[in-house]
Design an enzyme around this catalytic site. Structure first.
Site, PDB file in Angstrom:
ATOM      1  N   GLU A 123      -6.178   9.062  -0.157  1.00 49.40           N
ATOM      2  CA  GLU A 123      -6.454   7.624  -0.133  1.00 49.40           C
ATOM      3  C   GLU A 123      -7.384   7.175  -1.263  1.00 49.40           C
ATOM      4  OE1 GLU A 123      -5.056   5.320   1.458  1.00 49.40           O
ATOM      5  OE2 GLU A 123      -4.030   6.310   3.110  1.00 49.40           O
ATOM      6  N   HIS A 178       1.112   5.052  -2.248  1.00 49.23           N
ATOM      7  CA  HIS A 178       1.451   6.418  -1.845  1.00 49.23           C
ATOM      8  C   HIS A 178       2.669   7.012  -2.541  1.00 49.23           C
ATOM      9  CE1 HIS A 178      -1.447   7.273   1.319  1.00 49.23           C
ATOM     10  NE2 HIS A 178      -1.289   6.049   1.778  1.00 49.23           N
ATOM     11  N   HIS A 191       0.835  -1.207   0.000  1.00 48.03           N
ATOM     12  CA  HIS A 191       0.000   0.000   0.000  1.00 48.03           C
ATOM     13  C   HIS A 191       0.872   1.260   0.000  1.00 48.03           C
ATOM     14  CE1 HIS A 191      -3.362   2.662   1.000  1.00 48.03           C
ATOM     15  NE2 HIS A 191      -2.602   3.172   1.947  1.00 48.03           N
TER      16      HIS A 191
END
Length: 358
Positions: A210, A170, A165
């Site tokens: 997100e 990111h 993730h």
């Protein structure tokens, strides 16, 4: 005010305990070897102090295999639904940071790359931080990153942020100047903010960093990390006709049985701030920021509207915060950590462990 003074070395308390896998719903709960591995990596993160070289993790063959399985599965989805900023930086990450199917990149190399592109740096953490601690760090262009990876028994699902993730979701966008500015703006607004304002800033973070969308030639594309690291939610959020399998994987059929595709609305930080969101299913509603530049402009106006005790400015050369008035650090008496920890526990109590879900 520099990052060291702000207590980033004191930012170690995580909502999930770092090594505590909450309950039996976690895929790795009954795997003693996995739990021990998580403990080892959490200990490395907890012992890191500002100024030392970022820790290097020697990943196991099984961990690299898990990374590679997710890498392969995401590749096709990215070609369809990832934003152009993502595609612009990925070749550079492959060239300079070791991104590949057969290698889990090291945050030490990535942090050096980011610092040279947008001034952001990475810092290891053992688990989920409170919103205040996490957002405060963004003010200094510091991004807290986990280094552990999801359980290999179900590589396409994780109930918490992991290295997949962080590094696939990111990092690519943190190398984009507009996105880096956007992220830091939320961080600067969080300094000395009330619990109420931390909550609405965190909600804006959720719907943008997100789960944010932009448009390219009329087509929806993802820039949010929660989308870029999930092949299932990429389809759900960006495809004009998400498949039944996709809806089932994201628990849409059970939680929102009449919803055939998500609601897409223009990004308005004031509206986003008051929008509730689920954490155990795909999102029923997404915000379309049009472009990252427009998102940055909208957020700046929103942050200026918040009541703040002072207005901080970041000095990129000294990596310090300059304040409009003299300030001192107040005691940590916020109740937002307890509220977030309760919400996190509720997530694990309700999470669907269907292996089809990612």
């Amino acid at each position: 005010i520099n990052a060291e003074y702000m207590g980033l070395d004191l930012t170690r308390e995580v909502l999930d305990g770092g090594t505590d896998l909450i309950n039996e719903d976690h895929p790795g709960f009954k795997d003693e070897e996995y739990r021990e591995r998580r403990s080892q990596i959490a200990k490395i993160a907890s012992e890191y102090v500002y100024g030392n070289p970022l820790p290097y993790i020697k990943y196991t063959d099984q961990e690299v295999k898990t990374w590679g399985q997710v890498w392969d599965r995401l590749k096709d989805s990215h070609s369809k639904w990832a934003c152009k900023e993502f595609h612009e930086v990925m070749p550079k990450l492959e060239q300079y940071c070791g991104y590949s199917k057969d290698n889990i990149p090291q945050i030490r190399d990535i942090s050096s790359f980011l610092q040279q592109t947008t001034g952001f740096t990475l810092r290891p953490i053992s688990g989920l931080l409170s919103a205040r601690d996490f957002l405060n760090a963004l003010a200094f262009r510091v991004f807290f990153s986990t280094q552990y990876i999801r359980h290999g028994g179900n590589p396409f699902y994780t109930p918490e942020p992991d290295i997949v993730h962080e590094l696939i979701g990111h990092v690519p966008l943190l190398a984009n100047p507009d996105f880096a500015d956007f992220s830091q703006s939320i961080g600067l607004a969080s300094l000395a903010a009330s619990d109420e304002n931390i909550n609405i800033l965190a909600t804006n973070y959720w719907f943008t960093v997100e789960f944010g969308l932009v448009r390219e030639e009329g087509q929806l594309k993802a820039f949010g990390a929660g989308l870029l690291s999930s092949f299932g939610e990429l389809e759900w959020s960006c495809s004009p006709n998400p498949s039944q399998e996709c809806r089932e994987r994201g628990s849409i059929t059970s939680s929102y049985p009449h919803l055939l595709k998500p609601e897409i609305v223009d990004y308005d930080p004031f509206e986003a701030a008051g929008t509730a969101y689920p954490i155990t299913t795909y999102q029923p509603k997404y915000f379309d920021a049009k472009t990252l530049s427009e998102a940055k402009s909208s957020l700046a106006k929103f942050c200026d509207s918040l009541s703040r005790p002072f207005h901080p400015q970041y000095d990129a050369i000294t990596q310090c915060i300059r304040s409009t008035k003299s300030v001192r650090r107040a005691p940590r008496n916020s109740n937002i950590v307890a509220l977030q920890r309760a919400k996190q526990k509720d997530f694990f109590d309700k999470v669907n462990t269907d292996p089809k879900r990612q």
